[in-house]
Design a protein around this motif. Structure first.
Motif, short mmCIF file in Angstrom:
data_model
loop_
_atom_site.label_atom_id
_atom_site.label_comp_id
_atom_site.label_asym_id
_atom_site.label_seq_id
_atom_site.Cartn_x
_atom_site.Cartn_y
_atom_site.Cartn_z
N PRO A 25 0.80 -1.23 0.00
CA PRO A 25 0.00 0.00 0.00
C PRO A 25 0.83 1.28 0.00
N GLU A 32 -0.91 3.03 -2.89
CA GLU A 32 -1.81 4.01 -2.30
C GLU A 32 -1.09 5.33 -2.00
N THR A 88 -2.69 6.94 3.48
CA THR A 88 -3.24 5.60 3.35
C THR A 88 -4.73 5.64 3.70
N VAL A 135 -7.97 0.79 4.04
CA VAL A 135 -6.79 -0.05 3.98
C VAL A 135 -6.22 -0.25 5.38
#
Length: 551
Positions: free
Chosen positions: A32, A36, A410, A414
């Motif tokens: 991530p 992200e 983030t 998530v």
């Protein structure tokens, strides 16, 4: 001579190659923090290793790529680079970053060498002494497996032994190897597109265009420098600590703009410290480049020509020029140092610069074992802060720190799905921005409750001193991290690993930006709008923004 239209078409094509590499990386990465947050840097180089194009990403990564690829090519040797090769480097003093920022680069051939492509991204684990993020290492060897310039692909074939070395030295091998292959995919995308460009326009024409755009960049930067106030200005600031002791760490910079050049000199800063806040020289150079580009040619896509007038100085063995075996893992020094450079420049050009932003990147991470998968997780977030008020308008915010550029936070979805964190509150903080004729942007409050056990890592280096203001503006409160709020264990931390159990809580209060100008000169209509939006309380509106000469 290549005509102007062709120059612009080829220049734009080079930028699009970098952006297509970026899209490939985002779509194929496992982590991530890559797909992200966009914690990466992507760059293209000509055969002389001059930067010709870059994609959007972390600004300090992009400058770092320039330093690291030169050291990597030097170490491997040009004669040992072949079509299909991919080289991995994370040796911090050459890589211009800590060991988990893995730089991969590849030579690009079309019968002969036509350039290089480079991708840097944050990996989650390479066997450092602690999972997640290392906060208190005292030498490089506690910070993970080191690759000084190692082929992970040779002549198009994966080097199995190196891949296995990575696999067996990582607590999260699937994610790390997945990101390795995502970076290789991005490099292959860049290779194909550069070859297509070379064949379409011809190697000679592309080389001529590169020479032209670099020369134009040098000229526009020279014009911008000549238009700036000339002089030399010094500023100081402090990091909270080095992660090993509680002693504050001194930072000092002198910025000189004169005779068509800019010198950023960190003389007077602390010697290298025991903890991992020492900055490799390449990272220091990259930090200075961010500030330099912002005050000269912020609207132009960067290439090597934009930085030829910049000189960065830091003595080896000091905070800003780490040498072996100094610990370098916690790189928040570069973020605070970027604000320090602006603080120095603001003395000479306060009408051109904003006040300080929140002063730091309030980072946090949770590490633990996921109850659904039984696997280790380590997921991080860089929390937004307020930006400083400018001579012309209020600071924006909450937003990612200006050192992060295009990075993102983030998503809560998530964080909650992949860790043991549950976000109970996320809201803008009233009165968190510094008051001013143009106020600083506000910070955030985030309340987290833990639904599983593990470790909560807070990474912030400016909780003891306020972000600075300009021209009579007010300084906001610094960022605060409060663990176990409302209990007899409540206390404030900066950079710390904290063991947590289900039901425990943490509160993060991120700083707003500094104010610019006397608050009593603020437009009353703007104060009313701030009050209505919740940026300013009624008490602050009354006490801080009362007009000098009310009518």
């Amino acid at each position: 001579m290549t005509d102007g239209t062709t120059v612009e078409v080829v220049r734009s094509h080079l930028v699009s190659v970098a952006e297509e590499m970026r899209a490939t990386l985002v779509r194929t990465s496992f982590n991530p923090v890559v797909y992200e947050v966009h914690d990466f840097g992507i760059s293209l180089y000509d055969p002389r290793l001059r930067l010709v194009a870059e994609s959007t990403g972390l600004s300090r990564f992009l400058g770092a790529n320039d330093y690291s690829i030169r050291r990597g090519v030097e170490y491997v040797g040009r004669e040992n680079l072949h079509p299909g090769d991919v080289v991995l480097m994370n040796y911090p003093y050459w890589n211009a970053a800590h060991s988990y920022d893995a730089t991969l680069f590849a030579p690009v051939f079309d019968d002969e060498l036509i350039g290089f492509v480079c991708v840097r991204a944050h990996w989650m684990d390479l066997g450092a002494k602690d999972p997640g993020y290392v906060l208190d290492s005292t030498d490089m060897h506690q910070e993970g497996v080191i690759f000084p310039g190692t082929k992970v692909v040779s002549r198009g074939e994966p080097v199995h032994a190196v891949h296995e070395l990575i696999r067996f030295n990582s607590r999260m091998p699937d994610e790390v190897l997945g990101d390795l292959h995502a970076q290789i995919a991005a490099l292959r995308t860049g290779e194909r597109r550069l070859v297509e460009l070379s064949r379409r326009y011809g190697r000679g024409a592309v080389a001529e265009v590169i020479d032209t755009v670099i020369a134009v960049a040098e000229a526009s930067t020279a014009d911008a420098l000549a238009a700036l106030p000339q002089g030399s200005w010094t500023a100081e600031d402090w990091l909270d600590d080095d992660g090993v002791t509680d002693d504050p760490v001194r930072m000092r910079v002198t910025v000189t703009v004169a005779d068509g050049s800019c010198v950023v000199d960190f003389a007077g800063s602390s010697p290298a410290v025991a903890g991992p806040v020492n900055l490799p020289l390449g990272a220091t150079i990259a930090t200075a480049r961010v500030a330099f580009k912002a005050i000269t040619t912020p609207g132009e896509a960067a290439n090597a020509g934009h930085f030829t007038a910049l000189t960065v100085r830091a003595e080896p063995g000091t905070l800003f020029h780490a040498v072996y075996p100094a610990a370098t893992f916690t790189q928040w020094t570069g973020t605070v140092a970027l604000e320090l450079i602006y603080k120095a420049l603001a003395q000479g050009m306060p009408d051109r610069l904003p006040a300080s932003s929140g002063g730091d990147v309030p980072g946090f991470m949770m590490v633990g074992v996921h109850p659904d998968t039984g696997k280790l997780f380590a997921v991080s977030n860089n929390e937004p802060v307020g930006w400083g008020g400018t001579p012309h308008h209020d600071g924006i915010g909450p937003a990612n720190h200006l050192a992060q550029t295009q990075a993102r936070t983030t998503p809560i979805e998530v964080l909650e799905a992949r860790t043991g964190m549950f976000v109970e509150r996320l809201e803008i903080r009233t009165d968190s921005g510094g008051a001013g004729r143009h106020r600083g942007g506000p910070g955030l409050r985030r309340d987290i409750r833990f639904v599983t056990g593990g470790e909560f890592l807070s990474v912030v280096k400016k909780t003891r001193s306020r972000p600075w203001a300009l021209d009579g503006g007010h300084e906001p409160d610094p960022t605060q991290v409060i663990v176990f709020p409302g209990t007899d264990r409540e206390h404030r931390v900066s950079t710390r690993r904290t063991a947590v159990a289900p039901g425990d809580r943490v509160t993060l209060l991120t700083a707003g930006g500094g104010g610019h100008g006397d608050p009593r000169d603020r437009d009353p209509a703007a104060v009313r709008d701030d009050l209505a939006e919740g940026y300013v309380s009624a008490e602050a509106a009354r006490d801080l923004y009362e007009r000098k000469n009310p009518s």
